[in-house]
Design a protein around this motif. Structure first.
Motif, PDB file in Angstrom:
ATOM      1  N   ALA A  68      -1.678   6.294  11.849  1.00 56.40           N
ATOM      2  CA  ALA A  68      -2.022   4.958  11.322  1.00 56.40           C
ATOM      3  C   ALA A  68      -1.868   4.910   9.798  1.00 56.40           C
ATOM      4  O   ALA A  68      -1.317   3.956   9.243  1.00 56.40           O
ATOM      5  CB  ALA A  68      -3.448   4.603  11.713  1.00 56.40           C
ATOM      6  N   ALA A  69      -2.328   5.976   9.143  1.00 55.56           N
ATOM      7  CA  ALA A  69      -2.349   5.959   7.671  1.00 55.56           C
ATOM      8  C   ALA A  69      -0.938   5.983   7.068  1.00 55.56           C
ATOM      9  O   ALA A  69      -0.755   5.684   5.890  1.00 55.56           O
ATOM     10  CB  ALA A  69      -3.152   7.161   7.159  1.00 55.56           C
ATOM     11  N   GLY A  70       0.049   6.359   7.881  1.00 52.22           N
ATOM     12  CA  GLY A  70       1.420   6.417   7.358  1.00 52.22           C
ATOM     13  C   GLY A  70       2.190   5.110   7.528  1.00 52.22           C
ATOM     14  O   GLY A  70       3.310   4.954   7.029  1.00 52.22           O
TER      15      GLY A  70
ATOM     16  N   ALA B  20       8.870  -4.467   3.226  1.00 57.82           N
ATOM     17  CA  ALA B  20       7.749  -5.414   3.350  1.00 57.82           C
ATOM     18  C   ALA B  20       6.892  -5.390   2.091  1.00 57.82           C
ATOM     19  O   ALA B  20       6.835  -4.384   1.380  1.00 57.82           O
ATOM     20  CB  ALA B  20       6.885  -5.015   4.549  1.00 57.82           C
ATOM     21  N   MET B  21       6.225  -6.526   1.866  1.00 57.36           N
ATOM     22  CA  MET B  21       5.174  -6.563   0.853  1.00 57.36           C
ATOM     23  C   MET B  21       3.936  -5.927   1.482  1.00 57.36           C
ATOM     24  O   MET B  21       3.712  -6.106   2.699  1.00 57.36           O
ATOM     25  CB  MET B  21       4.846  -8.015   0.484  1.00 57.36           C
ATOM     26  CG  MET B  21       5.825  -8.613  -0.508  1.00 57.36           C
ATOM     27  SD  MET B  21       5.983  -7.599  -1.984  1.00 57.36           S
ATOM     28  CE  MET B  21       4.318  -7.822  -2.680  1.00 57.36           C
ATOM     29  N   THR B  22       3.150  -5.164   0.725  1.00 55.94           N
ATOM     30  CA  THR B  22       2.012  -4.454   1.328  1.00 55.94           C
ATOM     31  C   THR B  22       0.742  -4.757   0.537  1.00 55.94           C
ATOM     32  O   THR B  22       0.722  -4.674  -0.691  1.00 55.94           O
ATOM     33  CB  THR B  22       2.274  -2.930   1.302  1.00 55.94           C
ATOM     34  OG1 THR B  22       2.559  -2.538  -0.050  1.00 55.94           O
ATOM     35  CG2 THR B  22       3.459  -2.564   2.194  1.00 55.94           C
ATOM     36  N   LEU B  23      -0.315  -5.117   1.260  1.00 59.39           N
ATOM     37  CA  LEU B  23      -1.591  -5.522   0.657  1.00 59.39           C
ATOM     38  C   LEU B  23      -2.720  -4.747   1.339  1.00 59.39           C
ATOM     39  O   LEU B  23      -2.744  -4.648   2.574  1.00 59.39           O
ATOM     40  CB  LEU B  23      -1.802  -7.034   0.867  1.00 59.39           C
ATOM     41  CG  LEU B  23      -3.197  -7.617   0.572  1.00 59.39           C
ATOM     42  CD1 LEU B  23      -3.527  -7.502  -0.925  1.00 59.39           C
ATOM     43  CD2 LEU B  23      -3.278  -9.073   1.030  1.00 59.39           C
ATOM     44  N   GLU B  24      -3.630  -4.225   0.534  1.00 58.24           N
ATOM     45  CA  GLU B  24      -4.802  -3.518   1.086  1.00 58.24           C
ATOM     46  C   GLU B  24      -6.061  -4.309   0.747  1.00 58.24           C
ATOM     47  O   GLU B  24      -6.252  -4.680  -0.431  1.00 58.24           O
ATOM     48  CB  GLU B  24      -4.920  -2.113   0.481  1.00 58.24           C
ATOM     49  CG  GLU B  24      -6.154  -1.340   0.957  1.00 58.24           C
ATOM     50  CD  GLU B  24      -6.226   0.052   0.364  1.00 58.24           C
ATOM     51  OE1 GLU B  24      -6.364   0.200  -0.859  1.00 58.24           O
ATOM     52  OE2 GLU B  24      -6.120   1.012   1.139  1.00 58.24           O
TER      53      GLU B  24
ATOM     54  N   SER C 198      -9.792   3.860   5.806  1.00 62.75           N
ATOM     55  CA  SER C 198      -9.825   4.862   4.725  1.00 62.75           C
ATOM     56  C   SER C 198      -8.469   5.518   4.492  1.00 62.75           C
ATOM     57  O   SER C 198      -8.286   6.245   3.540  1.00 62.75           O
ATOM     58  CB  SER C 198     -10.834   5.964   5.086  1.00 62.75           C
ATOM     59  OG  SER C 198     -10.399   6.610   6.289  1.00 62.75           O
ATOM     60  N   GLY C 199      -7.536   5.277   5.415  1.00 64.29           N
ATOM     61  CA  GLY C 199      -6.238   5.935   5.257  1.00 64.29           C
ATOM     62  C   GLY C 199      -6.348   7.439   5.472  1.00 64.29           C
ATOM     63  O   GLY C 199      -5.569   8.222   4.939  1.00 64.29           O
ATOM     64  N   ALA C 200      -7.327   7.843   6.302  1.00 65.14           N
ATOM     65  CA  ALA C 200      -7.576   9.281   6.515  1.00 65.14           C
ATOM     66  C   ALA C 200      -6.875   9.809   7.761  1.00 65.14           C
ATOM     67  O   ALA C 200      -6.668  10.997   7.907  1.00 65.14           O
ATOM     68  CB  ALA C 200      -9.080   9.521   6.665  1.00 65.14           C
ATOM     69  N   VAL C 201      -6.537   8.916   8.695  1.00 65.14           N
ATOM     70  CA  VAL C 201      -6.074   9.372  10.012  1.00 65.14           C
ATOM     71  C   VAL C 201      -4.631   8.932  10.246  1.00 65.14           C
ATOM     72  O   VAL C 201      -4.280   7.775  10.054  1.00 65.14           O
ATOM     73  CB  VAL C 201      -7.007   8.811  11.105  1.00 65.14           C
ATOM     74  CG1 VAL C 201      -6.465   9.107  12.480  1.00 65.14           C
ATOM     75  CG2 VAL C 201      -8.403   9.405  10.942  1.00 65.14           C
TER      76      VAL C 201
ATOM     77  N   SER D 170      -4.256   3.938  -1.094  1.00 68.07           N
ATOM     78  CA  SER D 170      -4.122   2.763  -1.988  1.00 68.07           C
ATOM     79  C   SER D 170      -2.845   2.807  -2.817  1.00 68.07           C
ATOM     80  O   SER D 170      -2.181   1.795  -3.037  1.00 68.07           O
ATOM     81  CB  SER D 170      -5.328   2.684  -2.942  1.00 68.07           C
ATOM     82  OG  SER D 170      -6.481   2.361  -2.211  1.00 68.07           O
ATOM     83  N   TYR D 171      -2.472   4.008  -3.184  1.00 72.49           N
ATOM     84  CA  TYR D 171      -1.301   4.194  -4.070  1.00 72.49           C
ATOM     85  C   TYR D 171      -0.050   3.539  -3.470  1.00 72.49           C
ATOM     86  O   TYR D 171       0.836   3.098  -4.181  1.00 72.49           O
ATOM     87  CB  TYR D 171      -1.091   5.702  -4.263  1.00 72.49           C
ATOM     88  CG  TYR D 171       0.242   6.094  -4.848  1.00 72.49           C
ATOM     89  CD1 TYR D 171       1.296   6.500  -4.013  1.00 72.49           C
ATOM     90  CD2 TYR D 171       0.477   6.012  -6.221  1.00 72.49           C
ATOM     91  CE1 TYR D 171       2.536   6.854  -4.548  1.00 72.49           C
ATOM     92  CE2 TYR D 171       1.703   6.359  -6.768  1.00 72.49           C
ATOM     93  CZ  TYR D 171       2.744   6.776  -5.915  1.00 72.49           C
ATOM     94  OH  TYR D 171       3.975   7.120  -6.452  1.00 72.49           O
TER      95      TYR D 171
END
Ligand code: BV8
Length: 229
Positions: free
Chosen positions: A184-186, A196-200, A178-181, A209-210
């Motif tokens: 890790a979320a950073g 780097a290329m970044t994929l979710e 969830s990108g809440a914590v 997501s942004y």
């Protein structure tokens, strides 16, 4: 010869959801009317150790009845076959990546596979309940074992190794979180800042997501095999 791209994969509770393991924030992360954030803390353990030990005994037992799913299996295949650098950094404390065959793995929030003896600082393999205050198999001290899990307010494991891998990767893929914590979320921002290329890959847009070049939404058991193949 062209450099083989290095890959860092970050997984969260969503990669284990289809194996029947509850995520943190789908049911509001509630347990016995407590928010997980209130139970997964050193303060909660000091205040009510039985509540916290029962919470982890229940989750450890539940995990032992679950099986890896197609997402874990696809990641294990990639891990086995990718000739370049690859690291799966998981926020999860279950062992489904291991049981699917993953080996280049790092549990940044700890794992149910070991316990932590506060008397000798040992990390023995562990499968049994902790509520009965068992003795440490390494030093014999009784009642000194806690879950080997990083609680809120505690420093995640191996952050230097994580930042080194994220800073050097060519592709950063976030799956089922969830990108809440934090921190890790950073990590996606660290990866992107270093080129780097970044994929979710997530069921729905996450709080981060942004920051991704690309976001694909759907169940991990469909998105991950599609991406790996
Ligand atoms: C630290 C172990 C410092 C426990 C966990 C304010 C702002 C920023 C930060 C903070 C802040 N206040 C406090 C902090 C710090 C805090 C934090 O970030 N808090 C949050 C709540 C705001 N962070 C910490 O405390 C960390 N430590 O900062 O230390 C420090 C510095 C120096 C010295 C000492 C200390 C430690 C955090 C680790 C906590 N432990 N886990 C346990 O497991 O019981 S965190 C826990 O939540 C999980 O491990 C996981 O990592 C994390 C996030 O959960 P997710 O994995 O993302 O799961 P979630 O349910 O949230 O989302 C699931 C996603 O999957 C969803 O998006 C859903 O859509 C998707 N999904 C669902 N089904 C599927 C799917 N996707 C695909 N397919 C499906 N089928």
């Amino acid at each position: 010869m062209a450099k083989i791209p290095s890959i860092v994969i970050l997984t969260g509770a969503g990669v284990s959801a289809e194996s029947g393991i509850d995520t943190f924030r789908s049911e509001g992360g509630l347990w016995e009317q407590h928010r997980v954030e209130d139970v997964a803390t050193p303060e909660a353990f000091a205040r009510d150790p039985d509540l916290v030990l029962r919470f982890y005994d229940m989750r450890r037992a539940a995990i032992q009845t679950k099986q890896p799913n197609a997402a874990h299996e696809a990641l294990a295949r990639l891990d086995a076959e990718w000739p370049g650098e690859l690291l799966i950094i998981t926020q999860n404390v279950d062992d489904l990546h291991e049981r699917a065959g993953g080996s280049r793995l790092l549990h940044m929030h700890g794992t149910h596979l070991t316990a932590w003896c506060l008397a000798c600082d040992g990390r023995p393999e562990w499968r049994e309940p902790l509520i009965d205050r068992p003795a440490c198999p390494q030093c014999g001290a009784a009642g000194q074992m806690r879950p080997d899990i990083v609680w809120f307010g505690e420093m995640p494991y191996e952050m230097e190794r994580i930042y080194a891998a994220v800073g050097a990767c060519d592709l950063f893929v976030s799956i089922g979180t969830s990108g809440a914590v934090y921190p890790a979320a950073g990590l996606v921002r660290e990866a992107r800042a270093r080129g780097a290329m970044t994929l979710e890959l997530n069921l729905e847009p996450s709080q981060g997501s942004y920051f991704f070049h690309e976001s694909r939404h759907g169940p991990a058991t469909r998105l991950v095999p599609e991406w790996v193949s």
